[in-house]
Design a protein around this motif. Structure first.
Motif, PDB file in Angstrom:
ATOM      1  N   PHE A  54       0.819  -1.293  -0.181  1.00  0.00           N
ATOM      2  CA  PHE A  54       0.205   0.002   0.134  1.00  0.00           C
ATOM      3  C   PHE A  54       0.837   1.310  -0.040  1.00  0.00           C
ATOM      4  CE2 PHE A  54      -2.859  -3.227   1.949  1.00  0.00           C
ATOM      5  CZ  PHE A  54      -3.799  -3.198   0.943  1.00  0.00           C
ATOM      6  N   SER A  55       2.216   1.257   0.106  1.00  0.00           N
ATOM      7  CA  SER A  55       2.999   2.312   0.152  1.00  0.00           C
ATOM      8  C   SER A  55       2.976   2.923  -1.374  1.00  0.00           C
ATOM      9  CB  SER A  55       4.388   1.904   0.727  1.00  0.00           C
ATOM     10  OG  SER A  55       5.128   3.281   0.724  1.00  0.00           O
ATOM     11  N   GLU A  56       2.829   4.455  -1.431  1.00  0.00           N
ATOM     12  CA  GLU A  56       2.924   4.984  -2.507  1.00  0.00           C
ATOM     13  C   GLU A  56       4.273   5.200  -3.150  1.00  0.00           C
ATOM     14  OE1 GLU A  56       1.230   8.700  -2.554  1.00  0.00           O
ATOM     15  OE2 GLU A  56      -0.833   7.989  -1.746  1.00  0.00           O
ATOM     16  N   ASN A  57       5.439   4.977  -2.001  1.00  0.00           N
ATOM     17  CA  ASN A  57       6.586   4.912  -2.206  1.00  0.00           C
ATOM     18  C   ASN A  57       7.391   3.605  -2.727  1.00  0.00           C
ATOM     19  OD1 ASN A  57       9.656   5.333  -2.405  1.00  0.00           O
ATOM     20  ND2 ASN A  57       9.599   6.752  -1.020  1.00  0.00           N
ATOM     21  N   THR A  58       7.933   3.449  -3.739  1.00  0.00           N
ATOM     22  CA  THR A  58       8.108   1.945  -3.948  1.00  0.00           C
ATOM     23  C   THR A  58       9.477   1.547  -3.416  1.00  0.00           C
ATOM     24  OG1 THR A  58       9.066   2.401  -6.211  1.00  0.00           O
ATOM     25  CG2 THR A  58       6.741   1.955  -6.213  1.00  0.00           C
ATOM     26  N   ALA A  59      10.172   2.509  -2.681  1.00  0.00           N
ATOM     27  CA  ALA A  59      11.447   2.451  -2.219  1.00  0.00           C
ATOM     28  C   ALA A  59      11.917   0.886  -1.800  1.00  0.00           C
ATOM     29  CB  ALA A  59      12.177   3.462  -1.328  1.00  0.00           C
ATOM     30  N   GLU A  60      11.041   0.506  -0.745  1.00  0.00           N
ATOM     31  CA  GLU A  60      11.096  -0.510   0.052  1.00  0.00           C
ATOM     32  C   GLU A  60      10.759  -1.786  -0.782  1.00  0.00           C
ATOM     33  OE1 GLU A  60      12.388  -1.197   2.663  1.00  0.00           O
ATOM     34  OE2 GLU A  60      12.454   0.979   3.248  1.00  0.00           O
ATOM     35  N   PHE A  61       9.807  -1.638  -1.751  1.00  0.00           N
ATOM     36  CA  PHE A  61       9.606  -2.727  -2.683  1.00  0.00           C
ATOM     37  C   PHE A  61      10.991  -3.010  -3.574  1.00  0.00           C
ATOM     38  CE2 PHE A  61       8.374  -4.875  -6.880  1.00  0.00           C
ATOM     39  CZ  PHE A  61       7.624  -5.860  -6.198  1.00  0.00           C
ATOM     40  N   ASP A  62      11.562  -2.006  -3.989  1.00  0.00           N
ATOM     41  CA  ASP A  62      12.567  -1.907  -4.881  1.00  0.00           C
ATOM     42  C   ASP A  62      13.729  -2.689  -4.156  1.00  0.00           C
ATOM     43  OD1 ASP A  62      11.241  -0.802  -6.802  1.00  0.00           O
ATOM     44  OD2 ASP A  62      12.248   1.319  -6.518  1.00  0.00           O
ATOM     45  N   ARG A  63      14.062  -2.371  -2.545  1.00  0.00           N
ATOM     46  CA  ARG A  63      14.951  -2.791  -1.885  1.00  0.00           C
ATOM     47  C   ARG A  63      14.511  -4.283  -1.642  1.00  0.00           C
ATOM     48  NH1 ARG A  63      14.303   1.754   1.597  1.00  0.00           N
ATOM     49  NH2 ARG A  63      16.020   3.069   1.410  1.00  0.00           N
ATOM     50  N   LEU A  64      13.727  -4.782  -1.766  1.00  0.00           N
ATOM     51  CA  LEU A  64      13.312  -6.412  -1.549  1.00  0.00           C
ATOM     52  C   LEU A  64      13.629  -6.767  -3.024  1.00  0.00           C
ATOM     53  CD1 LEU A  64      12.290  -9.040  -0.226  1.00  0.00           C
ATOM     54  CD2 LEU A  64       9.961  -8.432  -1.163  1.00  0.00           C
ATOM     55  N   MET A  65      13.385  -6.189  -4.109  1.00  0.00           N
ATOM     56  CA  MET A  65      13.702  -6.687  -5.606  1.00  0.00           C
ATOM     57  C   MET A  65      15.298  -6.836  -5.734  1.00  0.00           C
ATOM     58  SD  MET A  65      10.934  -8.060  -6.424  1.00  0.00           S
ATOM     59  CE  MET A  65      11.644  -8.725  -7.757  1.00  0.00           C
ATOM     60  N   ASN A  66      15.882  -5.942  -4.977  1.00  0.00           N
ATOM     61  CA  ASN A  66      17.325  -5.755  -5.120  1.00  0.00           C
ATOM     62  C   ASN A  66      18.085  -7.053  -4.389  1.00  0.00           C
ATOM     63  OD1 ASN A  66      17.272  -3.369  -6.479  1.00  0.00           O
ATOM     64  ND2 ASN A  66      17.911  -2.323  -4.749  1.00  0.00           N
ATOM     65  N   ASP A  67      17.386  -7.413  -3.358  1.00  0.00           N
ATOM     66  CA  ASP A  67      17.793  -8.771  -2.867  1.00  0.00           C
ATOM     67  C   ASP A  67      17.389 -10.037  -3.261  1.00  0.00           C
ATOM     68  OD1 ASP A  67      19.565  -8.752  -0.508  1.00  0.00           O
ATOM     69  OD2 ASP A  67      17.969  -9.102   1.009  1.00  0.00           O
ATOM     70  N   LEU A  68      16.188  -9.927  -4.175  1.00  0.00           N
ATOM     71  CA  LEU A  68      15.678 -11.412  -4.679  1.00  0.00           C
ATOM     72  C   LEU A  68      16.428 -11.435  -6.093  1.00  0.00           C
ATOM     73  CD1 LEU A  68      11.859 -10.955  -3.885  1.00  0.00           C
ATOM     74  CD2 LEU A  68      13.503 -12.621  -3.028  1.00  0.00           C
ATOM     75  N   THR A  69      17.012 -10.517  -6.652  1.00  0.00           N
ATOM     76  CA  THR A  69      17.429 -10.642  -8.274  1.00  0.00           C
ATOM     77  C   THR A  69      18.794 -10.591  -8.242  1.00  0.00           C
ATOM     78  OG1 THR A  69      16.893  -8.202  -8.370  1.00  0.00           O
ATOM     79  CG2 THR A  69      15.215  -9.881  -9.009  1.00  0.00           C
ATOM     80  N   VAL A  70      19.622 -10.802  -7.585  1.00  0.00           N
ATOM     81  CA  VAL A  70      21.099 -10.742  -7.632  1.00  0.00           C
ATOM     82  C   VAL A  70      21.477 -11.972  -8.623  1.00  0.00           C
ATOM     83  CG1 VAL A  70      23.597 -10.723  -6.568  1.00  0.00           C
ATOM     84  CG2 VAL A  70      21.476  -9.350  -5.534  1.00  0.00           C
ATOM     85  N   ASN A  71      22.145 -11.725  -9.739  1.00  0.00           N
ATOM     86  CA  ASN A  71      22.760 -12.896 -10.787  1.00  0.00           C
ATOM     87  C   ASN A  71      23.900 -12.828 -11.095  1.00  0.00           C
ATOM     88  OD1 ASN A  71      19.915 -13.745 -11.299  1.00  0.00           O
ATOM     89  ND2 ASN A  71      19.603 -11.643 -12.088  1.00  0.00           N
ATOM     90  N   GLU A  72      24.358 -13.889 -11.239  1.00  0.00           N
ATOM     91  CA  GLU A  72      26.010 -14.289 -11.510  1.00  0.00           C
ATOM     92  C   GLU A  72      26.103 -13.890 -13.045  1.00  0.00           C
ATOM     93  OE1 GLU A  72      29.821 -15.792 -12.192  1.00  0.00           O
ATOM     94  OE2 GLU A  72      28.894 -15.072 -10.606  1.00  0.00           O
ATOM     95  N   THR A  73      27.015 -13.016 -13.442  1.00  0.00           N
ATOM     96  CA  THR A  73      27.335 -12.770 -14.782  1.00  0.00           C
ATOM     97  C   THR A  73      28.875 -12.570 -14.988  1.00  0.00           C
ATOM     98  OG1 THR A  73      26.500 -11.563 -16.836  1.00  0.00           O
ATOM     99  CG2 THR A  73      26.788 -10.416 -14.757  1.00  0.00           C
ATOM    100  N   TYR A  74      29.295 -12.556 -16.093  1.00  0.00           N
ATOM    101  CA  TYR A  74      30.702 -12.113 -16.499  1.00  0.00           C
ATOM    102  C   TYR A  74      30.843 -11.624 -17.969  1.00  0.00           C
ATOM    103  CZ  TYR A  74      30.339 -17.081 -17.960  1.00  0.00           C
ATOM    104  OH  TYR A  74      29.957 -18.235 -18.261  1.00  0.00           O
ATOM    105  N   PHE A  75      31.978 -11.186 -18.302  1.00  0.00           N
ATOM    106  CA  PHE A  75      32.200 -10.581 -19.763  1.00  0.00           C
ATOM    107  C   PHE A  75      32.461 -11.774 -20.446  1.00  0.00           C
ATOM    108  CE2 PHE A  75      33.448  -6.846 -17.282  1.00  0.00           C
ATOM    109  CZ  PHE A  75      33.127  -5.939 -18.260  1.00  0.00           C
ATOM    110  N   PHE A  76      31.902 -11.740 -21.800  1.00  0.00           N
ATOM    111  CA  PHE A  76      31.737 -12.785 -22.798  1.00  0.00           C
ATOM    112  C   PHE A  76      31.257 -14.092 -22.543  1.00  0.00           C
ATOM    113  CE2 PHE A  76      34.975  -9.506 -24.286  1.00  0.00           C
ATOM    114  CZ  PHE A  76      34.589  -9.483 -25.427  1.00  0.00           C
ATOM    115  N   ARG A  77      30.128 -14.011 -21.612  1.00  0.00           N
ATOM    116  CA  ARG A  77      29.366 -15.043 -21.068  1.00  0.00           C
ATOM    117  C   ARG A  77      28.717 -15.571 -22.386  1.00  0.00           C
ATOM    118  NH1 ARG A  77      24.577 -15.282 -16.352  1.00  0.00           N
ATOM    119  NH2 ARG A  77      24.608 -17.626 -16.476  1.00  0.00           N
ATOM    120  N   ASP A  78      28.746 -17.119 -22.480  1.00  0.00           N
ATOM    121  CA  ASP A  78      28.022 -17.671 -23.706  1.00  0.00           C
ATOM    122  C   ASP A  78      28.629 -17.122 -24.841  1.00  0.00           C
ATOM    123  OD1 ASP A  78      26.696 -19.198 -25.424  1.00  0.00           O
ATOM    124  OD2 ASP A  78      24.903 -18.649 -24.925  1.00  0.00           O
TER     125      ASP A  78
END
Length: 274
Positions: A54-78
């Motif tokens: 219900f918060s109009e400010n999405t900052a807290e939702f964004d913080r949760l998504m930052n924690d849920l969506t950390v992905n492994e990547t590297y240069f020239f992957r695949d």
């Protein structure tokens, strides 16, 4: 956390991002919610859920998504797919553009994480185009995770990220600083980083005229309904005859009939046929 409340959390995440967490991910999701509840010192999981919903400010939702969506990547992957893009698909598009005296190339890295993919694509353009200075090169690098976007803008990498970069490219496009590798300014100029939620059709409508979209190993986190929506929006962001690159375990065929599937070299690619 009760199964009922867990379902509410993952439904909220799905509704806003298209990312579908199943019941077997409950431990993973709950640990990250617990971290946020502890940080905010709210009284319960339910109170935190109400705050997100219900918060109009999405900052807290964004913080949760930052924690849920950390992905492994590297240069020239695949690397095989990137080689195919560089040696086959890019050359095909470049020839067509030159016939029309069109010297613009626009690429969208649609889940750029910490920036390795868009910087890799920028290196490929510099290396594979004759007289790259003649071209107007534009790479949009987007992600839903604001933490990884900040890292991407800084462009500082450890050895694990650059381990597959050919030595001559490492010397040409990176500067070693305190055991970290910094991206040179010449590559940064062509890249525009921005936060985009792939469920936000309005934000995606602002991304037009793309020759290539790279969205690799992202749709595996979506269900068929959200995949269909993303693919439809990508189609509208691509130029006629533009190309979409997905991860190896991902496919357009079952989800959308709008794209033409074709084998170019040793890779399956998807193009628009408007």
């Amino acid at each position: 956390m009760s199964d009922e409340l867990y379902t509410k959390f993952i439904s909220l995440v799905y509704q806003r991002t298209g990312i579908a967490y199943e019941n077997n991910k409950k431990y993973y999701v709950q640990k990250r919610i617990e971290k946020q509840v502890e940080r905010l010192q709210v009284n319960s999981f339910n109170e935190y859920y109400q705050l997100l919903k219900f918060s109009e400010n999405t900052a807290e939702f964004d913080r949760l998504m930052n924690d849920l969506t950390v992905n492994e990547t590297y240069f020239f992957r695949d690397f095989p797919q990137l080689r195919n893009f560089a040696e086959e698909v890019l050359q095909q598009v470049v020839k067509e553009k030159q016939k029309n005296n069109d010297y613009k190339i626009k690429i969208w890295s649609a889940a750029c994480s910490t920036g390795e993919e868009p910087y890799t694509l920028a290196i490929i353009l510099q290396e594979m185009l004759d007289e790259p200075e003649k071209w107007d090169l534009h790479i949009i690098a987007s992600d839903i995770n604001t933490n990884v976007l900040q890292s991407a803008k800084i462009g500082l990498y450890d050895y694990r990220s650059i381990r597959d970069v050919p030595p001559e490219y490492l010397e040409k496009y990176f500067t070693l600083r305190n055991e970290k590798y910094s991206i040179n300014a010449s590559l940064r100029r062509s890249i525009n980083f921005r936060k985009i939620n792939l469920m936000d059709s309005k934000a995606i409508r602002d991304v037009t005229g793309c020759d290539f979209i790279f969205c690799r190993n992202v749709l595996i986190y979506f269900d068929d309904r959200s995949r269909e929506k993303v693919l439809e929006d990508f189609y509208n962001s691509l130029n006629p005859g533009g190309f979409l690159f997905l991860g190896h375990s991902e496919s357009v065929g079952r989800i959308s009939s709008a794209y033409k599937s074709q084998r170019i070299g040793d890779t399956i690619v998807y193009s628009t046929h408007k």
